[in-house]
Enzyme design. Structure first.
Site, mmCIF file in Angstrom:
data_model
loop_
_atom_site.group_PDB
_atom_site.id
_atom_site.type_symbol
_atom_site.label_atom_id
_atom_site.label_comp_id
_atom_site.label_asym_id
_atom_site.label_seq_id
_atom_site.Cartn_x
_atom_site.Cartn_y
_atom_site.Cartn_z
ATOM 1 N N LEU A 144 3.668 0.190 -2.918
ATOM 2 C CA LEU A 144 4.974 -0.309 -2.678
ATOM 3 C C LEU A 144 5.261 0.164 -1.299
ATOM 4 C CD1 LEU A 144 6.683 0.869 -5.885
ATOM 5 C CD2 LEU A 144 6.114 -1.236 -5.497
ATOM 6 N N ASP A 145 6.157 -0.649 -0.616
ATOM 7 C CA ASP A 145 6.598 -0.121 0.786
ATOM 8 C C ASP A 145 7.052 1.387 0.539
ATOM 9 O OD1 ASP A 145 5.816 -2.783 1.732
ATOM 10 O OD2 ASP A 145 7.726 -3.590 1.638
ATOM 11 N N ARG A 146 7.016 2.019 1.684
ATOM 12 C CA ARG A 146 7.940 3.490 1.698
ATOM 13 C C ARG A 146 9.141 3.241 1.048
ATOM 14 N NH1 ARG A 146 7.481 8.369 5.193
ATOM 15 N NH2 ARG A 146 5.871 7.509 6.486
#
Length: 332
Positions: A144-146
């Site tokens: 997942l993106d940060r």
């Protein structure tokens, strides 16, 4: 000399990979040299490195303790606190966590602490049914993106990694996200298009036609609730990520004129400013909410039909309330 006993969580991987996880700073050339010289053997026999290890195998390292420790120090995780993990599901082979906003899925730089480091710090503190996880380095099966929160699956054993990587790769499970977008959406939709990634700028663009270097993407969504702020309508969407490309949901929704609230990269500046002013939001409001496992043939029956959900972050729920939405009315 040290003796490593192969446990069930390590079986099935190549010997050179097994050694690399035990001594992550040892160059492969060193490991192969030690095997050629019989300073590293498996079950008392000369090793080549390509053997698949099995539970019960013994790997003997005829190396000094100082040499071994010198090649192991990368596994020390003094800054990763195991109790920071929000564990949703765990058995002997996999671990599913609810990643918070701001935490990396994997390291971007050598000094980063990501989900991987937290999971390994956690595993090094425990033994489950006499299984020692102090050597095995876990890996994650989805990213997942940060600044996207939600479910991440980690493999605690080699077979767990193989099972979960297979099911993600072959789309043997359904992945659902929740997000709030601008606009009044009343009908479920299936979006089909092509994604082009710009490596230099770390962003993507969406087209309706296949071009060189593009990847086909499919995103489905259905509206769950509506809210309003300053005379504008907002919709809570349940998004089914059919394919799984970087930034797919954010870019695909933007292409339809419904950007995700808080998204500085793909959203509209006025939308970003509004949610930052009203709610202090500084990131996209996107949450990996639900995983539904089917009866995928390559994974054990114990995972068939499992449904996992990650509770919404407090910030997400507060914004829903601020828009007049009902947090208790989320439906599957």
């Amino acid at each position: 000399m040290q003796v490593l006993k192969v446990t069930s969580q390590d079986e099935g991987q190549r010997l050179d990979k097994f050694l690399g996880k035990f001594m992550p700073e040892a160059p492969k050339s060193f490991l192969y040299k030690m095997m050629r010289k019989k300073n590293i053997v498996i079950n008392g026999k000369k090793a080549e490195g390509m053997e698949r290890v099995a539970e019960g195998d013994e790997v003997k390292l005829f190396l000094s303790d100082a040499t071994i420790e010198g090649f192991k120090h990368k596994t020390d995780l003094p800054d990763a606190e195991p109790d920071k993990l929000d564990i949703i599901f765990e058995d002997n082979d996999i671990l599913v966590v609810n990643k918070p906003v701001g935490m990396l899925s994997q390291k971007a730089d050598k000094d980063d602490i990501s989900v991987v480091e937290y999971v390994n710090a956690y595993l090094k503190t425990k033994t489950i049914r006499d299984r020692d996880y102090s050597v095995f380095n876990a890996g994650i099966c989805n990213r997942l993106d940060r600044n996207t929160s939600g479910l991440i699956v980690a493999g605690k054993t080699v077979r767990g990694l193989q099972w979960m990587n297979s099911i993600f790769r072959e789309r043997g499970l359904k992945k659902y996200y929740l997000c709030i977008v601008r606009g009044n959406i009343n009908n479920a939709e299936r979006l089909d298009g092509y994604l082009i990634k710009n490596e230099n700028h770390n962003n993507v663009t969406i087209t309706q036609y296949e071009t060189e270097g593009s990847s086909r993407i499919i995103t489905e969504y259905e509206p769950l609730q509506h809210g309003s702020l300053d005379g504008n309508i907002y919709t809570l969407l349940k998004v089914h990520l059919v394919t799984g490309k970087a930034h797919q949901i954010r870019a695909h929704l933007k292409s339809t004129g419904h950007p995700v609230a808080g998204d500085a990269k793909y959203g509209h500046k006025d939308l970003y400013k509004t949610f930052r002013r009203e709610f202090g939001l500084r990131h996209q409001l996107l949450h990996a909410w639900r995983l539904e496992f089917g009866d995928f043939s390559s994974i054990p029956e114990k995972y068939h039909g499992i449904v996992l959900e990650a509770p919404l972050p407090k910030e997400f729920k507060d914004i829903m309330k601020g828009l007049g939405m009902d947090v208790t009315a989320l439906r599957r």
